[in-house]
Design a protein around this motif. Sequence first.
Motif, mmCIF file in Angstrom:
data_model
loop_
_atom_site.group_PDB
_atom_site.id
_atom_site.type_symbol
_atom_site.label_atom_id
_atom_site.label_comp_id
_atom_site.label_asym_id
_atom_site.label_seq_id
_atom_site.Cartn_x
_atom_site.Cartn_y
_atom_site.Cartn_z
ATOM 1 N N ALA A 168 0.828 -1.205 0.000
ATOM 2 C CA ALA A 168 0.000 0.000 0.000
ATOM 3 C C ALA A 168 0.858 1.249 0.000
ATOM 4 O O ALA A 168 1.861 1.340 0.696
ATOM 5 N N THR A 169 0.432 2.194 -0.802
ATOM 6 C CA THR A 169 0.992 3.543 -0.728
ATOM 7 C C THR A 169 -0.174 4.503 -0.848
ATOM 8 O O THR A 169 -1.096 4.262 -1.633
ATOM 9 N N GLY A 170 -0.189 5.563 -0.045
ATOM 10 C CA GLY A 170 -1.302 6.482 -0.063
ATOM 11 C C GLY A 170 -1.407 7.193 -1.397
ATOM 12 O O GLY A 170 -0.428 7.368 -2.112
ATOM 13 N N GLY A 171 -2.607 7.587 -1.742
ATOM 14 C CA GLY A 171 -2.815 8.372 -2.954
ATOM 15 C C GLY A 171 -3.058 9.820 -2.611
ATOM 16 O O GLY A 171 -3.456 10.156 -1.509
ATOM 17 N N THR A 172 -2.848 10.707 -3.575
ATOM 18 C CA THR A 172 -3.118 12.122 -3.323
ATOM 19 C C THR A 172 -4.607 12.371 -3.235
ATOM 20 O O THR A 172 -5.046 13.391 -2.716
ATOM 21 N N THR A 173 -5.414 11.469 -3.786
ATOM 22 C CA THR A 173 -6.861 11.514 -3.602
ATOM 23 C C THR A 173 -7.331 10.109 -3.322
ATOM 24 O O THR A 173 -6.817 9.140 -3.854
ATOM 25 N N GLY A 174 -8.344 9.985 -2.462
ATOM 26 C CA GLY A 174 -8.936 8.691 -2.217
ATOM 27 C C GLY A 174 -8.084 7.784 -1.361
ATOM 28 O O GLY A 174 -7.086 8.188 -0.771
#
Length: 518
Positions: A168-174
Amino acid sequence: MRSIDYFDKRVQFHPDRPILISDEAHYSYGEMHRLTHRLAGAMLADGLRHQEPVAIMSPNHGAILTTLLGLWRAGAVWIPVNTRNALDANIAYLNYVRAGWLFYHSSLAAEARQVQAQVPSIRKLICLDTDDGEHPSLDAFMLPADAPDAPDLGDPVGNGEELTAIIATGGTTGPAKGVRIMNRSWGALMETIGNLMPAENPVCLATAPLTHAAGPVAMAAVAMGATISVLPGFDAEAVMRAIERDRVTHMFLPPTALYTMLSHPRVRDYDYSSLRYFLLAGSPVSPDKLRQAVEIFGECMCQSYGQTECHMIATWLPPHEVAAAARGEHPERLASCGKASYSVRIELMDDDGNILPTGEVGEIVARGGIVGGGYFEMPEATAEATAHGWHHTGDVGRRDADGYYYIVDRKKDMVVTGGFNVYSAEVEGAIMELEAVAEAAIIGLPHDHWGEQVHAVVVARAPVEEAAIIAHVKARLGSVKAPKTVAFVDEIPRTAAGKMDKKALRQPYWGDQARMVN
């Protein structure tokens, strides 16, 4: 090659060498080899599908190593679960990747049952350390000691296009995106670390979460034939004691953990002469703290730059160059993340896709073996991240005439705190759930210990307390992503295009510093 191939090479030549030292168990390479066959055989007999996602949810524990090697031998895909995240976020991620199995630690038994109830694809749960009701322990689940070996699922080219993991890597949206870690890119990482960090009789200390960067470092150490000493979590004096006791040669920590060690009253009381590579990664390092670390720990401090999508060692600043900079030879290099590593080409690019010359500032882009396979079932996000034939990191930097890279800002809207990525839009969305909030912006403030701290700038439409905002985000997303401070303003500045002007928000806190990351 596959991780299990690197492990099997070491078993062949060093079967009696210890592979694991932990509170729970001590195993040699030969003993671990047998355990991985027993686990893989049991998983296959229980209906494991080839390349099925298998999640591990646990604090640091010796059984994680056994489980990782066993699931890879069985042809499964590792799904690391970050236990520092809010449970709802982890459940959403496990649904997204459609995890079929969950290995968990008994301390997280209640969370495991919530996962079981809310992730329909989960069909098998195994407790790592003890029997847990209807869920067997890892030991109980394995085939008997005299069971035949699991089948060899390798192919002549090392199964290069199959998955090692979806991380997992965070997204800039969602919500979080899942990075497809391929056997080919994982293998390039293993070999890059092995080439950059050789040592006789290596011992690798795993104290940072194995679900984060410590996991790849530990597996690269296994590929070198190392002994892995596992601590349950980071405690500064426990780490210092383990270095002396186990004669540790390799270790990884984020800069914030280093700062804690440097400030410990007994930091000079232990023997660190065995250390060859004390790797710092995850966020930029304070040059002054790095100079102090060389004084205390010796010529072992080193840095790398990378990300989940471009695995960890895109650039490399080796110990002898860090030590030279600390002595005053090119002291500016203490702020550098080093030169491009063997397995990747690094350039700087403008917004139109043009490669920039030395000295100019642009987005850091990468091309090469350690770049993964894009995002799981997100073709549009993958296409955006690989525009113009390069992987786009979202970080902004410059390169000097000698090839050293310096990170100066982030193109992505992200805060790195304690080595963890916090994506602003996700936190802003959580704050906006509060009826009293009209608008919210998240930025990173410089912090001596964490590198950056999460800070919220809020426009309120009704009275709301700072503590209420922090508590709400902590409940929704976990403590790492929750803002530590909140500022209330009448309006948030905007750019000519009408977007939030994050640069203007950061400027009062960062001033005219050369880089707006810490």
